[in-house]
Design an enzyme around this catalytic site. Structure first.
Site, PDB file in Angstrom:
ATOM      1  N   SER A  57      -0.859  54.050  27.399  1.00 20.34           N
ATOM      2  CA  SER A  57      -0.589  53.342  26.147  1.00 20.34           C
ATOM      3  C   SER A  57      -0.268  54.229  24.960  1.00 20.34           C
ATOM      4  O   SER A  57       0.091  53.721  23.892  1.00 20.34           O
ATOM      5  CB  SER A  57      -1.798  52.466  25.786  1.00 20.34           C
ATOM      6  OG  SER A  57      -2.950  53.273  25.582  1.00 20.34           O
ATOM      7  N   TYR A  60       2.005  61.074  25.574  1.00 19.62           N
ATOM      8  CA  TYR A  60       2.831  61.373  26.738  1.00 19.62           C
ATOM      9  C   TYR A  60       2.620  60.368  27.861  1.00 19.62           C
ATOM     10  O   TYR A  60       3.507  60.164  28.697  1.00 19.62           O
ATOM     11  CB  TYR A  60       2.550  62.793  27.225  1.00 19.62           C
ATOM     12  CG  TYR A  60       3.337  63.824  26.449  1.00 19.62           C
ATOM     13  CD1 TYR A  60       4.684  64.012  26.712  1.00 19.62           C
ATOM     14  CD2 TYR A  60       2.745  64.590  25.450  1.00 19.62           C
ATOM     15  CE1 TYR A  60       5.428  64.938  25.997  1.00 19.62           C
ATOM     16  CE2 TYR A  60       3.476  65.523  24.734  1.00 19.62           C
ATOM     17  CZ  TYR A  60       4.816  65.697  25.009  1.00 19.62           C
ATOM     18  OH  TYR A  60       5.552  66.603  24.303  1.00 19.62           O
ATOM     19  N   GLU A  82      -7.959  50.106  25.374  1.00 22.29           N
ATOM     20  CA  GLU A  82      -7.573  49.701  24.026  1.00 22.29           C
ATOM     21  C   GLU A  82      -8.431  48.539  23.544  1.00 22.29           C
ATOM     22  O   GLU A  82      -9.002  47.787  24.347  1.00 22.29           O
ATOM     23  CB  GLU A  82      -6.095  49.310  23.997  1.00 22.29           C
ATOM     24  CG  GLU A  82      -5.131  50.425  24.377  1.00 22.29           C
ATOM     25  CD  GLU A  82      -5.111  51.575  23.397  1.00 22.29           C
ATOM     26  OE1 GLU A  82      -5.618  51.415  22.261  1.00 22.29           O
ATOM     27  OE2 GLU A  82      -4.577  52.648  23.749  1.00 22.29           O
ATOM     28  N   ALA A 147      -6.612  61.661  27.491  1.00 22.01           N
ATOM     29  CA  ALA A 147      -7.221  62.503  26.456  1.00 22.01           C
ATOM     30  C   ALA A 147      -8.323  61.679  25.804  1.00 22.01           C
ATOM     31  O   ALA A 147      -8.051  60.689  25.131  1.00 22.01           O
ATOM     32  CB  ALA A 147      -6.182  62.923  25.418  1.00 22.01           C
ATOM     33  N   TYR A 245      -6.808  76.731  21.192  1.00 24.85           N
ATOM     34  CA  TYR A 245      -6.332  75.849  22.258  1.00 24.85           C
ATOM     35  C   TYR A 245      -6.431  76.531  23.619  1.00 24.85           C
ATOM     36  O   TYR A 245      -7.411  76.360  24.327  1.00 24.85           O
ATOM     37  CB  TYR A 245      -4.902  75.363  21.975  1.00 24.85           C
ATOM     38  CG  TYR A 245      -4.597  74.098  22.751  1.00 24.85           C
ATOM     39  CD1 TYR A 245      -4.856  72.858  22.199  1.00 24.85           C
ATOM     40  CD2 TYR A 245      -4.122  74.150  24.053  1.00 24.85           C
ATOM     41  CE1 TYR A 245      -4.633  71.686  22.922  1.00 24.85           C
ATOM     42  CE2 TYR A 245      -3.895  72.991  24.780  1.00 24.85           C
ATOM     43  CZ  TYR A 245      -4.151  71.771  24.214  1.00 24.85           C
ATOM     44  OH  TYR A 245      -3.945  70.623  24.938  1.00 24.85           O
ATOM     45  N   LYS A 254      -8.083  73.001  30.654  1.00 24.84           N
ATOM     46  CA  LYS A 254      -6.733  73.022  31.212  1.00 24.84           C
ATOM     47  C   LYS A 254      -6.669  73.958  32.418  1.00 24.84           C
ATOM     48  O   LYS A 254      -5.967  73.672  33.399  1.00 24.84           O
ATOM     49  CB  LYS A 254      -5.721  73.450  30.150  1.00 24.84           C
ATOM     50  CG  LYS A 254      -5.618  72.509  28.963  1.00 24.84           C
ATOM     51  CD  LYS A 254      -5.211  71.105  29.365  1.00 24.84           C
ATOM     52  CE  LYS A 254      -5.040  70.190  28.158  1.00 24.84           C
ATOM     53  NZ  LYS A 254      -4.740  68.806  28.551  1.00 24.84           N
ATOM     54  N   VAL A 285       3.743  65.072  18.061  1.00 29.17           N
ATOM     55  CA  VAL A 285       2.728  64.478  17.190  1.00 29.17           C
ATOM     56  C   VAL A 285       2.088  63.331  17.957  1.00 29.17           C
ATOM     57  O   VAL A 285       2.728  62.320  18.246  1.00 29.17           O
ATOM     58  CB  VAL A 285       3.341  63.968  15.873  1.00 29.17           C
ATOM     59  CG1 VAL A 285       2.262  63.336  14.994  1.00 29.17           C
ATOM     60  CG2 VAL A 285       4.023  65.106  15.131  1.00 29.17           C
TER      61      VAL A 285
END
Length: 406
Positions: A57, A60, A82, A147, A245, A254, A285
Site C-alpha cells: 500500500s 516501493y 492500514e 517497513a 544507514y 539489511k 521520498v
C-alpha cells in the site's frame, strides 16, 4: 456518507488526515507512468502469473503492486496494514489500496487485498487459503516490502522495536527542518549510538526472519510454483548517510536480509528451481525514508542534481518485474543483489551531491536542493499536492476496503 473538505494539517513530515481523491489520482498517475507491457503480456487477458506483494500500500511496495499489474500482468494478493475511516480519515494507504483495486478490476486483473499484520501467522494462513481456493494453489512471485517500527515474534510473543542508530559512536549530520511558519532550514542533529540489544531488535524487525517465515509457510503448503521467484526490497544509499544507514542498525538488518536471500536462493533452487534475491532500489521520498536523520536533505540535494533524471519507484519496479518474469536477465552483483540504484550511485552524481552537501546552509538551501519538489512529494504521500485535484471541493472519506470480486 461522510463528505467534507480536507485541508492538509501536519506535524513535521506526518499529516493527520489523508485525501481520498488525491490518493486515487496519484495511483492513476503511477499506473499511467508504467511502461506498456510487451504484446505477449498484454494478450494474457487476465491470466498472468500469480504474485504476492507484502507491503502493497505504500512506497516501493505500492510501486511493486502497480508495476506488477500494469507491466507484468500479474494477478494475486496484496497484503498491507492500514486503518479505515473513523473520526479521522482513513490512512493514505487505505485509499491507495481502494484505488489500486479499482484499476485492477478495470483492466481485468484478479487482485485480492488483505488488511492485517503481515508478521503474524494468521495472515500467512489467510494468504495460503486464498492462494489455494482462488488461484489454483500456485504462487509464481513474491515481493517483500515491509517497513515497520516493531514486530511481534510469532513463536515467542516478544515484541521487538527497531531503532535508527549508528553503531559504535554518536553520529552528527545535517538535517532538513521547517520552522513554525514552514520556512526551511538546515541544522545539525546528533544521534546516540546503539546500545544493549538495539542491533538484535532491529534485525528481528527489519531483517530477513519474516521473509523466510513467509517462504517456509507457503512452501509447507506446497504453494510455490516451479520456477518461483522472490525479491525483498532494500536500499544501500550514499556514503553521505552510510553511518546512520548502511553502517548503522538498519544496515545490520539489511545485511541479515541479504544473507537470508542467499540461503533462500540455494534452498529454492533445490526445491522448485526458483530464485531469491534482494533488490537494491534508489532513493525516494517515502514515509519510512523521511524518518531517517539526514535522508530528507540528501534526497532534496539529489533531486537538485538530477532533476527529472531521478528514476521513480514505479519505473524501478517495472524494471524489477521484467527481471523476475524473464523479460530481461536476472543479473546480480557480486553479493547476489539486483541493482536498481546505478543512477543514484553513479560517481559523478555522488560527487555533485557531496559538493552540495558540504556547501548547504540555511542561506544556500533553496539554491542547492529542490525543496519545492521534496515538500510536494511529502504531501503527495497523503494525497495532497496532486495535480488535477480540486482541494476546495468536498470529498467522500468513508471509502470501503475493496472486497474481492467473484
Amino acid at each position: 456518507m461522510s463528505e467534507r473538505v480536507i485541508a492538509p494539517k501536519s506535524r513535521g513530515f506526518l499529516f493527520v488526515d489523508s485525501h481520498p481523491g488525491g490518493c486515487a489520482r496519484l495511483v492513476d498517475d503511477m499506473w499511467r507512468a508504467v511502461p506498456a507491457p510487451s504484446p505477449a503480456v498484454a494478450d494474457r487477458d487476465g491470466d498472468g502469473p500469480v504474485a504476492l506483494v507484502i507491503g502493497s500500500s505504500a512506497g516501493y511496495g505500492l510501486a511493486a503492486t502497480i508495476a506488477g499489474l500494469a507491466r507484468a500482468g500479474v494477478r494475486g494478493i496484496g497484503v498491507c496494514f492500514e486503518k479505515g475511516p473513523g473520526r479521522r480519515t482513513a490512512t493514505a494507504g487505505w485509499y491507495r489500496t481502494a484505488a489500486t483495486a479499482r484499476l485492477a478490476r478495470r483492466h481485468g486483473h484478479d487482485m485480492v487485498f488483505l488488511n492485517g499484520d503481515a508478521f503474524g501467522d494468521a495472515m500467512k494462513d489467510q494468504v495460503a487459503e486464498v492462494l489455494a481456493e482462488r488461484f489454483g494453489g500456485r504462487l509464481d512471485h513474491l515481493v517483500y516490502s515491509v517497513a515497520a517500527p516493531r514486530r511481534t515474534d510469532p513463536d515467542t510473543g516478544v515484541v521487538h522495536a527497531s531503532v535508527l542508530k549508528p553503531i559504535g559512536a554518536p553520529y552528527t549530520t545535517k538535517t532538513l527542518v521547517f520552522d513554525e511558519d514552514g520556512a526551511p532550514g538546515v541544522r545539525d542533529v546528533t544521534t546516540a549510538p546503539a546500545e544493549g540489544d538495539d542491533i538484535e531488535r532491529t534485525v528481528a524487525v527489519m531483517g530477513g526472519a519474516d521473509w523466510e517465515r513467509w517462504i517456509s509457510h507457503l512452501s509447507g503448503r506446497s504453494l510455490l510454483a516451479d520456477g518461483f521467484t522472490t525479491a525483498a526490497l532494500s536500499y544501500i544509499g550514499s556514503p553521505l548517510n552510510a553511518a546512520i544507514y548502511r553502517q548503522g542498525t538498519i544496515g545490520a538488518a539489511k545485511a541479515h536480509l541479504e544473507a537470508t536471500a542467499r540461503a533462500l536462493d540455494e534452498r529454492l533452487a533445490k526445491s522448485v528451481g526458483g530464485r531469491a534475491v534482494t533488490s537494491v532500489n534508489g532513493a525516494a521520498v517515502t514515509q519510512s525514508s523521511t524518518a531517517v536523520p539526514g535522508i530528507a536533505l540528501y534526497v532534496g540535494l539529489l533531486r537538485g542534481v538530477l532533476g527529472d533524471a531521478m528514476v521513480t519507484p514505479v519505473g524501478q519496479l517495472a524494471d524489477l518485474w521484467d527481471r523476475l518474469t524473464g523479460v530481461r536477465p536476472l543479473d546480480l552483483d557480486t553479493e547476489g543483489r539486483v541493482r536498481l540504484d546505478a543512477w543514484e550511485l553513479d560517481p559523478a552524481v555522488q560527487e555533485a551531491v557531496a559538493e552540495r552537501w558540504s556547501a548547504v546552509t540555511g542561506d544556500t538551501l533553496t539554491e542547492l536542493a529542490d525543496l519545492d519538489w521534496f515538500t510536494d512529494e511529502v504531501r503527495r504521500l497523503y494525497g495532497f499536492s496532486v495535480p488535477g485535484v480540486d482541494y476546495g471541493a468536498t470529498v467522500e472519506t468513508d471509502v470501503p476496503w475493496p472486497a474481492p470480486t467473484a
